[in-house]
Each structure stands twice: as C-alpha cells, then as structure tokens.
Design a protein around this motif. Sequence first.
Motif, mmCIF file in Angstrom:
data_model
loop_
_atom_site.group_PDB
_atom_site.id
_atom_site.type_symbol
_atom_site.label_atom_id
_atom_site.label_comp_id
_atom_site.label_asym_id
_atom_site.label_seq_id
_atom_site.Cartn_x
_atom_site.Cartn_y
_atom_site.Cartn_z
ATOM 1 N N ARG A 173 0.823 -1.207 0.000
ATOM 2 C CA ARG A 173 0.000 0.000 0.000
ATOM 3 C C ARG A 173 0.861 1.263 0.000
ATOM 4 O O ARG A 173 0.582 2.223 -0.724
ATOM 5 N N LEU A 174 1.912 1.281 0.798
ATOM 6 C CA LEU A 174 2.778 2.451 0.850
ATOM 7 C C LEU A 174 3.448 2.704 -0.498
ATOM 8 O O LEU A 174 3.566 3.848 -0.941
ATOM 9 N N ARG A 175 3.885 1.630 -1.144
ATOM 10 C CA ARG A 175 4.513 1.794 -2.458
ATOM 11 C C ARG A 175 3.500 2.298 -3.489
ATOM 12 O O ARG A 175 3.851 3.105 -4.360
ATOM 13 N N ALA A 176 2.272 1.834 -3.392
ATOM 14 C CA ALA A 176 1.231 2.307 -4.307
ATOM 15 C C ALA A 176 0.950 3.790 -4.085
ATOM 16 O O ALA A 176 0.744 4.548 -5.043
ATOM 17 N N LEU A 177 0.955 4.221 -2.817
ATOM 18 C CA LEU A 177 0.747 5.638 -2.514
ATOM 19 C C LEU A 177 1.900 6.479 -3.049
ATOM 20 O O LEU A 177 1.692 7.574 -3.595
ATOM 21 N N GLU A 178 3.120 5.975 -2.888
ATOM 22 C CA GLU A 178 4.294 6.670 -3.420
ATOM 23 C C GLU A 178 4.180 6.827 -4.937
ATOM 24 O O GLU A 178 4.398 7.919 -5.482
ATOM 25 N N GLN A 179 3.818 5.750 -5.612
ATOM 26 C CA GLN A 179 3.693 5.799 -7.067
ATOM 27 C C GLN A 179 2.555 6.725 -7.504
ATOM 28 O O GLN A 179 2.614 7.311 -8.591
ATOM 29 N N ALA A 180 1.542 6.868 -6.646
ATOM 30 C CA ALA A 180 0.401 7.719 -6.976
ATOM 31 C C ALA A 180 0.688 9.197 -6.768
ATOM 32 O O ALA A 180 -0.118 10.047 -7.164
ATOM 33 N N GLY A 181 1.812 9.507 -6.133
ATOM 34 C CA GLY A 181 2.176 10.909 -5.959
ATOM 35 C C GLY A 181 2.248 11.393 -4.528
ATOM 36 O O GLY A 181 2.426 12.592 -4.293
ATOM 37 N N ALA A 182 2.119 10.489 -3.551
ATOM 38 C CA ALA A 182 2.275 10.905 -2.152
ATOM 39 C C ALA A 182 3.714 11.358 -1.918
ATOM 40 O O ALA A 182 4.657 10.697 -2.350
ATOM 41 N N ASP A 183 3.867 12.475 -1.219
ATOM 42 C CA ASP A 183 5.203 12.993 -0.915
ATOM 43 C C ASP A 183 5.820 12.312 0.294
ATOM 44 O O ASP A 183 7.045 12.280 0.444
ATOM 45 N N SER A 184 4.965 11.799 1.172
ATOM 46 C CA SER A 184 5.404 11.017 2.330
ATOM 47 C C SER A 184 4.293 10.033 2.644
ATOM 48 O O SER A 184 3.162 10.181 2.179
ATOM 49 N N VAL A 185 4.632 9.012 3.423
ATOM 50 C CA VAL A 185 3.648 7.989 3.786
ATOM 51 C C VAL A 185 3.638 7.821 5.298
ATOM 52 O O VAL A 185 4.636 8.061 5.973
ATOM 53 N N TYR A 186 2.497 7.355 5.810
ATOM 54 C CA TYR A 186 2.264 7.399 7.256
ATOM 55 C C TYR A 186 1.528 6.146 7.721
ATOM 56 O O TYR A 186 0.304 6.132 7.797
ATOM 57 N N PRO A 187 2.268 5.082 8.033
ATOM 58 C CA PRO A 187 1.641 3.900 8.615
ATOM 59 C C PRO A 187 1.509 4.086 10.133
ATOM 60 O O PRO A 187 2.506 4.050 10.864
ATOM 61 N N VAL A 188 0.302 4.290 10.616
ATOM 62 C CA VAL A 188 0.117 4.671 12.021
ATOM 63 C C VAL A 188 0.188 3.469 12.965
ATOM 64 O O VAL A 188 0.016 2.329 12.561
ATOM 65 N N LYS A 189 0.452 3.795 14.232
ATOM 66 C CA LYS A 189 0.415 2.855 15.357
ATOM 67 C C LYS A 189 1.610 1.902 15.412
ATOM 68 O O LYS A 189 1.505 0.812 15.990
ATOM 69 N N ILE A 190 2.753 2.300 14.842
ATOM 70 C CA ILE A 190 3.949 1.466 14.999
ATOM 71 C C ILE A 190 5.107 2.269 15.593
ATOM 72 O O ILE A 190 6.263 1.867 15.488
ATOM 73 N N GLN A 191 4.808 3.390 16.232
ATOM 74 C CA GLN A 191 5.864 4.255 16.733
ATOM 75 C C GLN A 191 6.743 3.598 17.793
ATOM 76 O O GLN A 191 7.870 4.028 18.023
ATOM 77 N N ASP A 192 6.250 2.534 18.437
ATOM 78 C CA ASP A 192 7.039 1.862 19.463
ATOM 79 C C ASP A 192 7.646 0.544 18.977
ATOM 80 O O ASP A 192 8.224 -0.199 19.767
#
Length: 255
Positions: free
Chosen positions: A173-192
């Motif tokens: 999903r993150l790679r698809a967002l990058e290819q779609a034009g996202a400047d950054s990606v944000y997978p939440v709830k893994i900060q620890d």
Amino acid sequence: MDFRTTVERAERLKQLHADRQPLVLPTVWDVWSARTAVAAGFPALTIGSHPLADSRGAEDQEGQTFEEVLAAVRPIIAAVDVPVSVDLESGYGQKPADLVAGLIESGGVGLNIEDTVHSEGGRVRTTQEHASYVAGLRAAADDAGVPVWVNGRTDLFAHAENPSAVLDEVIERLRALEQAGADSVYPVKIQDNDELLAAVTAAVAVPVNTTAHPVKHDLERFRRLGVGRITYGPLLQFALTDAMKDMLKPWAPSS
C-alpha cells in the motif's frame, strides 16, 4: 492569504522535508498552540484532526464537516508565518479536487489523508482505491499550481490484531501511494516497534511519517530507524493535559 504566499509556503515545506532528517512538525489545534510552537523555533506545523476536534467539543473521525474544519483552521494558519499542513482525515466525502481547493483557500499547503472512511462506517479503502484518491489529490494540486505536500496515511497496522502479519500488505500500500504521488507515507500505530519502523522506511523512497510523544519518545531513535517526518497526532495535547492536571491538582478543592 494571497496565492503567491501560499505557493511560497508550499515550496518551503517541500524544502524543509529535504533539509531535515527527520522533519519534526508539531501538531497544533488553535492559534495559541500554533504560535507557541513557532516561538519555540519550529519552521512548520501540522493541525491534527483529533486535537482540533477536542478543542472544539467535537468528535474525531469526521465529527466535523469539511466546512467546519476549514473555518477552524483559517485563523490558525493566518496567525503564523510558517507552512501549515492540515489533517483532512479520509476526505469528508469530498472529491479530491474539492478537498485541495478548500485547503488552498484556507492557506494550508500540506494535507494528511487516511484510508479509514469514517463517512462510510469506518470501512478501509482498498490499496488501489486509496492510491487513486491520492493520485486525484496530486493532480488537483498540480492543476492549481500549488505543490501541496500529500502525506498518505494507512491504518492497516492499527486495525490488525497482529501488526507484523500485515507488513507485506502495508508495504504494498505504501509503495502504491508513493507511485500515486504521495510525498510522504504514514503507517500509524507502529511508533514503538523498531522492527516495523525499520521495515517500512527501507521499503519506500519517500519520507515515512511516524507519530511521537514529545516527552516519552527519543528523536535520535527515530533518526536511527530512518524516519523522515515526525508529527505528534493528539499526543502533544495529551502531554499538555497531563502537565496541566499536575499543575492544578494542588489548587483543587479537597472534597
């Protein structure tokens, strides 16, 4: 705010992401918190949906309309002379072009967009659906002539009983967002989770955003793990809530 200033702030936000590794963007919710963060030395800010909703007596997860959110963020953005990105949740049911138009009109130069669709019972967009929405945002910003910073968020880790089990799906999903034009990606709830953070930062070429607690987390750890962008979500407001309670407690009536 005039159009030229908006474009200049958008370009400044893009440059800051390139210059700062990671770029820390305090998450604010009103004029006071925004001005305080700028006075502390931060060159850009985010407005978070959760703290904004709490400050207005509303519910997070699109408990406010898009128009209400824009009305709330305009004075915040106007009160500071730095770039401001706005958390626009899953888009409030708006078409990408309308979402971008409203953001630019308010003076915002970045946005956060998530894949949990609150207006549709909390369903999660498919990978292609979310990527298509992000592509629409990118196209709308390009058409408007403003290099809006698009932070593509996914909640797949947050929804999973075992976050590690969905790592491959998240990376896809993150790679698809990058290819779609996202400047950054944000997978939440893994900060620890060091392992998951390292895995996602290695999987994409754009900056990975993580949530951080301003007191409990360590900036150097995030830098070591390859994180490119840090926001606080509601955690700065939570930390200030704890501090305020501690300050007020001695003054509270005993019964």
